[in-house]
Design a protein around this motif. Structure first.
Motif, short mmCIF file in Angstrom:
data_model
loop_
_atom_site.label_atom_id
_atom_site.label_comp_id
_atom_site.label_asym_id
_atom_site.label_seq_id
_atom_site.Cartn_x
_atom_site.Cartn_y
_atom_site.Cartn_z
N PRO A 29 21.84 56.10 -31.44
CA PRO A 29 21.16 55.02 -32.30
C PRO A 29 21.15 55.57 -33.92
O PRO A 29 20.68 54.78 -34.63
N PRO A 32 23.74 53.74 -36.94
CA PRO A 32 23.29 52.38 -37.62
C PRO A 32 22.44 52.73 -38.87
O PRO A 32 22.48 51.98 -39.89
N PHE A 33 21.80 53.80 -38.93
CA PHE A 33 20.81 54.11 -39.96
C PHE A 33 21.56 54.54 -41.04
O PHE A 33 21.41 53.94 -42.07
N GLY A 36 23.92 51.71 -42.30
CA GLY A 36 23.24 50.63 -43.02
C GLY A 36 22.65 50.92 -44.36
O GLY A 36 22.78 50.32 -45.32
N VAL A 54 18.70 44.47 -41.87
CA VAL A 54 19.25 44.90 -40.52
C VAL A 54 18.82 46.32 -40.07
O VAL A 54 18.53 46.72 -39.07
N THR A 55 19.10 47.06 -41.12
CA THR A 55 18.81 48.57 -40.85
C THR A 55 17.35 48.89 -40.62
O THR A 55 16.82 49.58 -39.73
N TRP A 58 16.55 47.60 -37.19
CA TRP A 58 17.14 48.50 -36.19
C TRP A 58 15.98 49.62 -36.13
O TRP A 58 15.82 50.11 -34.91
N GLY A 59 15.49 49.93 -37.11
CA GLY A 59 14.68 51.22 -37.18
C GLY A 59 13.30 50.54 -36.48
O GLY A 59 12.64 51.46 -35.77
N ALA A 61 13.11 48.53 -33.91
CA ALA A 61 13.34 48.47 -32.58
C ALA A 61 13.58 50.01 -31.97
O ALA A 61 12.86 50.25 -30.81
N ILE A 62 14.08 50.79 -32.81
CA ILE A 62 14.42 52.40 -32.05
C ILE A 62 12.71 52.96 -32.23
O ILE A 62 12.55 53.44 -30.86
#
Length: 164
Positions: A29, A32-33, A36, A54-55, A58-59, A61-62
Protein backbone atom coordinates in the motif's frame (compact mmCIF):
# COMPACT_ATOMS: atom_id res chain seq x y z
CA UNK A 1 -6.31 -26.34 19.76
CA UNK A 2 -8.59 -27.54 22.52
CA UNK A 3 -12.33 -27.07 22.30
CA UNK A 4 -14.80 -27.68 25.12
CA UNK A 5 -18.23 -26.49 26.26
CA UNK A 6 -16.81 -23.33 27.86
CA UNK A 7 -14.68 -22.18 24.95
CA UNK A 8 -11.54 -22.79 22.94
CA UNK A 9 -7.88 -22.69 23.90
CA UNK A 10 -5.39 -21.74 21.20
CA UNK A 11 -1.66 -22.30 21.35
CA UNK A 12 0.33 -20.48 18.70
CA UNK A 13 3.94 -19.73 17.94
CA UNK A 14 4.40 -16.25 16.57
CA UNK A 15 7.70 -15.46 14.85
CA UNK A 16 9.42 -12.12 15.41
CA UNK A 17 10.56 -12.00 11.78
CA UNK A 18 8.30 -10.26 9.29
CA UNK A 19 6.71 -12.98 7.16
CA UNK A 20 7.03 -12.69 3.36
CA UNK A 21 3.32 -12.05 3.00
CA UNK A 22 3.64 -9.38 5.71
CA UNK A 23 6.34 -7.64 3.68
CA UNK A 24 4.23 -7.77 0.51
CA UNK A 25 1.01 -6.66 2.19
CA UNK A 26 2.83 -4.18 4.42
CA UNK A 27 4.72 -2.38 1.70
CA UNK A 28 2.19 -2.93 -1.10
CA UNK A 29 0.00 0.00 0.00
CA UNK A 30 2.97 2.39 0.24
CA UNK A 31 3.87 3.08 -3.44
CA UNK A 32 0.55 4.90 -4.08
CA UNK A 33 1.51 7.40 -1.35
CA UNK A 34 4.90 8.07 -2.91
CA UNK A 35 3.55 8.16 -6.48
CA UNK A 36 0.61 10.36 -5.50
CA UNK A 37 2.83 12.79 -3.67
CA UNK A 38 5.28 12.96 -6.58
CA UNK A 39 2.43 13.42 -9.06
CA UNK A 40 0.92 16.16 -6.91
CA UNK A 41 4.16 18.12 -7.02
CA UNK A 42 5.06 17.53 -10.65
CA UNK A 43 1.74 17.68 -12.50
CA UNK A 44 0.27 20.89 -11.16
CA UNK A 45 -3.16 22.25 -12.07
CA UNK A 46 -6.17 19.96 -12.12
CA UNK A 47 -4.14 16.76 -12.62
CA UNK A 48 -2.04 17.68 -9.59
CA UNK A 49 -5.16 18.40 -7.54
CA UNK A 50 -6.62 15.06 -8.64
CA UNK A 51 -3.42 13.35 -7.47
CA UNK A 52 -3.78 15.09 -4.09
CA UNK A 53 -7.39 13.95 -3.74
CA UNK A 54 -6.74 10.35 -4.79
CA UNK A 55 -3.71 10.08 -2.51
CA UNK A 56 -5.65 11.46 0.45
CA UNK A 57 -8.54 9.08 -0.24
CA UNK A 58 -6.05 6.20 -0.46
CA UNK A 59 -4.61 7.31 2.88
CA UNK A 60 -8.09 7.35 4.42
CA UNK A 61 -8.84 3.85 3.14
CA UNK A 62 -5.59 2.39 4.46
CA UNK A 63 -5.89 4.10 7.86
CA UNK A 64 -9.46 2.83 8.22
CA UNK A 65 -8.15 -0.62 7.29
CA UNK A 66 -5.50 -0.34 10.05
CA UNK A 67 -8.30 0.51 12.47
CA UNK A 68 -10.02 -2.73 11.50
CA UNK A 69 -6.77 -4.67 11.82
CA UNK A 70 -6.41 -3.44 15.40
CA UNK A 71 -9.95 -4.53 16.20
CA UNK A 72 -9.46 -7.90 14.51
CA UNK A 73 -6.27 -8.59 16.44
CA UNK A 74 -8.06 -7.72 19.68
CA UNK A 75 -10.40 -10.69 19.18
CA UNK A 76 -7.41 -13.01 19.59
CA UNK A 77 -5.69 -11.22 22.47
CA UNK A 78 -5.12 -13.44 25.45
CA UNK A 79 -7.64 -12.47 28.10
CA UNK A 80 -9.75 -10.48 25.64
CA UNK A 81 -9.54 -7.04 24.13
CA UNK A 82 -7.73 -4.42 26.17
CA UNK A 83 -8.81 -0.83 26.72
CA UNK A 84 -5.69 0.28 24.85
CA UNK A 85 -6.59 -1.83 21.81
CA UNK A 86 -10.12 -0.46 21.66
CA UNK A 87 -8.94 3.12 22.23
CA UNK A 88 -6.32 2.78 19.49
CA UNK A 89 -8.85 1.28 17.10
CA UNK A 90 -11.32 4.08 17.80
CA UNK A 91 -8.63 6.76 17.51
CA UNK A 92 -7.46 5.46 14.13
CA UNK A 93 -11.05 5.18 12.94
CA UNK A 94 -11.89 8.75 14.01
CA UNK A 95 -8.75 10.10 12.32
CA UNK A 96 -9.40 8.12 9.12
CA UNK A 97 -13.07 9.00 8.92
CA UNK A 98 -12.38 12.62 9.86
CA UNK A 99 -9.85 12.82 7.04
CA UNK A 100 -12.39 11.30 4.67
CA UNK A 101 -14.92 13.96 5.64
CA UNK A 102 -12.27 16.67 5.24
CA UNK A 103 -11.51 15.47 1.69
CA UNK A 104 -15.22 15.46 0.89
CA UNK A 105 -15.51 19.03 2.20
CA UNK A 106 -12.51 20.23 0.19
CA UNK A 107 -10.22 20.63 3.22
CA UNK A 108 -7.17 18.80 1.86
CA UNK A 109 -4.69 20.33 4.32
CA UNK A 110 -6.81 19.29 7.30
CA UNK A 111 -7.23 15.80 5.82
CA UNK A 112 -3.46 15.47 5.34
CA UNK A 113 -2.82 16.61 8.92
CA UNK A 114 -5.29 14.06 10.31
CA UNK A 115 -3.72 11.30 8.23
CA UNK A 116 -0.21 12.28 9.33
CA UNK A 117 -1.38 12.04 12.95
CA UNK A 118 -2.93 8.63 12.29
CA UNK A 119 0.07 7.13 10.52
CA UNK A 120 2.40 8.58 13.17
CA UNK A 121 0.26 6.91 15.83
CA UNK A 122 0.54 3.57 14.01
CA UNK A 123 4.32 3.97 13.74
CA UNK A 124 4.63 4.57 17.49
CA UNK A 125 1.81 2.49 18.98
CA UNK A 126 2.02 -0.72 16.93
CA UNK A 127 5.56 -1.59 18.08
CA UNK A 128 4.47 -0.97 21.70
CA UNK A 129 1.38 -3.12 21.18
CA UNK A 130 3.53 -5.87 19.66
CA UNK A 131 5.77 -5.96 22.72
CA UNK A 132 2.69 -6.11 24.98
CA UNK A 133 1.13 -9.00 23.06
CA UNK A 134 -1.66 -6.80 21.67
CA UNK A 135 -0.49 -6.97 18.05
CA UNK A 136 1.63 -9.39 16.00
CA UNK A 137 5.28 -9.40 17.05
CA UNK A 138 6.47 -8.51 13.58
CA UNK A 139 4.66 -5.14 13.79
CA UNK A 140 7.52 -4.00 16.02
CA UNK A 141 9.88 -4.32 13.05
CA UNK A 142 7.54 -3.52 10.19
CA UNK A 143 5.73 -0.37 11.29
CA UNK A 144 8.75 1.87 12.00
CA UNK A 145 10.05 1.36 8.45
CA UNK A 146 6.66 1.15 6.72
CA UNK A 147 4.86 4.20 8.13
CA UNK A 148 7.47 6.86 7.31
CA UNK A 149 6.76 6.30 3.61
CA UNK A 150 3.16 7.38 4.14
CA UNK A 151 4.03 10.13 6.63
CA UNK A 152 6.65 11.81 4.42
CA UNK A 153 4.42 11.55 1.35
CA UNK A 154 1.47 13.06 3.21
CA UNK A 155 3.70 15.78 4.68
CA UNK A 156 4.81 16.72 1.15
CA UNK A 157 1.16 16.96 0.13
CA UNK A 158 0.40 19.07 3.19
CA UNK A 159 3.21 21.48 2.30
CA UNK A 160 2.01 21.69 -1.30
CA UNK A 161 -1.62 22.30 -0.33
CA UNK A 162 -0.69 24.81 2.38
CA UNK A 163 1.34 26.79 -0.17
CA UNK A 164 -1.82 27.15 -2.23
Amino acid sequence: MQDDVTGRTLMIHEPRAVPRLGVALGFGPMPPFVAGSAASWTLGGEPGQAAVTVTLLWGCAILLFFSGVRRGVSFRTEGGATVTQIATMMGLFVLGFGALLAVALGRAAFAAALLIAGYSAVAVLDPIAARRGEAPLFFARLRPIQMPLAIVSLAAILVLVARG
